[in-house]
Design a protein around this motif. Sequence first.
Motif, short mmCIF file in Angstrom:
data_model
loop_
_atom_site.label_atom_id
_atom_site.label_comp_id
_atom_site.label_asym_id
_atom_site.label_seq_id
_atom_site.Cartn_x
_atom_site.Cartn_y
_atom_site.Cartn_z
N SER A 1 0.83 -1.21 0.00
CA SER A 1 0.00 0.00 0.00
C SER A 1 0.86 1.26 0.00
O SER A 1 0.50 2.28 -0.60
CB SER A 1 -0.93 0.01 1.22
N LEU B 1 1.23 4.42 -2.62
CA LEU B 1 1.22 5.83 -2.22
C LEU B 1 2.38 6.59 -2.86
O LEU B 1 2.22 7.75 -3.26
CB LEU B 1 1.31 5.95 -0.70
N ARG C 1 2.04 9.82 -5.20
CA ARG C 1 2.78 11.04 -4.91
C ARG C 1 3.54 11.52 -6.14
O ARG C 1 3.73 12.74 -6.34
CB ARG C 1 3.73 10.80 -3.75
N LEU D 1 -7.07 7.95 -4.30
CA LEU D 1 -6.58 7.81 -2.95
C LEU D 1 -7.56 7.12 -2.01
O LEU D 1 -7.18 6.24 -1.22
CB LEU D 1 -6.21 9.18 -2.39
N VAL E 1 -1.53 11.78 1.71
CA VAL E 1 -0.42 11.06 1.07
C VAL E 1 0.88 11.34 1.82
O VAL E 1 1.66 10.41 2.11
CB VAL E 1 -0.29 11.47 -0.41
N LEU F 1 2.95 8.56 3.95
CA LEU F 1 4.29 8.18 3.50
C LEU F 1 5.33 8.43 4.60
O LEU F 1 6.18 7.58 4.88
CB LEU F 1 4.67 8.97 2.25
#
Length: 438
Positions: A171, A175, A179, A189, A235, A239
């Motif tokens: 996952s 992301l 990004r 998203l 995001v 992250l």
Amino acid sequence: MSIAVKSIFSSDKDSRVIRMVLLNDHEGKALVLLPANMLLNLVSIWKHSGRHLQPVRCKDASKFFNQAALKSQAGQEKLFQLPVFIDQSLADYERFDVVESYTGLAFEAQSEWFGDHMSLCSLGLTSQSIDQHQQDGSDEQVITRAVERFTTLRIQQRLEDTLGLPPLPPSMKRLVELRSDPTAGIDDLVPLVRGDASLAAQVMSWAASPYYAAPGEVHSVEDAVIRVLGFDLVVNLALGVAMGKTLKVPDDTPRDGIPYWKQSVYLAAATELVCKKMPAEIRPKPGLVYLAGLLQNFGYLILAHLFPPHFSLLSRYIEANPHMALEFIEKQVMNVTREQIGGWLLDNWGLPEVVVEAVRYHNDLNYDGLASHEAKLIYVVSRALRSKELADGPVEAIPDSVLSELRITQADVDEVLDHIVASRGELDALVHTIMHAH
């Protein structure tokens, strides 16, 4: 360190300024005197003294040097009844303009005070001498040499395979792709967040954080993403948290330092706010600036993961040299800096190039590449936070030339800093949700 300490560079112009450092071990306290622009090499004093002297923690040093008795000459003279180790470059000095880093205590000491308690030895290293002993090469070559020198690992094929760093979960890889995709949006998203129970729980907790002050209750992931947080923030936070949690925050950090996540969240929030004060025509994307700020100290976790015994030594060196830029301490102890290794790994994980370069070069004012504005924003904000004891590292004045290049003013920075200080409770609550995310 969390107690504001001026950079070494403020004393470079006066070679007579002498730094005073308090050390101790089971035998008791000792003092070290060396030029203020030098790094105290702990290994040298261990070899010379036959003692395993360690720097006292910054709060204890402040308490010791703030004693009322040290305001008088009699008390100052009595201080030097302790064993005194003096760098050999000061051998011919009869008078010493001494200063203590944490408290700013300064006075003139006389060599006759030392009596038979004095011992001359080679203790100090300048930033120039440290750089002269660093080998040239790309960041990957520097990291490879450091790994082979300080661990039992031998680089076989790819450096990233040898290091044994945990991979990002699927996952998080998705992301990273989002990004880096300029066309990605909320519709891409939300399904990803809903499909990862841990990520969904984190997003819901962030949306409920007092810092974002969402009106009404947050009832769903869609509500959290669309109404409260937005694409960029979800995001970037996801992250930053995922990457940070791939590696454990070390236990043996510099004592009294700012915790890793607190420093990261404060810096990310402040950097984004300062970014928004730049003129639109030169302003970077605030979301990418936020992510770079959140990850700017990521290499610190990698150093702790790769070099556990040496990381403890690094922590003691930072405590003994709070006035010196961290990069020179890391070069001396590890032969590699957190910026080098952090930028390298983020590049290997596929982060946007502008984030990678901002993380790699945010302490280098000579950098003029793709992420020049992003890197300089982090430079400015990190120094501003240090002045309020909200980030680690020596306190340094922000050059007017950097503010001019970003087309912001010191007043802009101060306004953001005041907002961050006023929002500490809300930001600390956000830090708490991140630290307890699973």
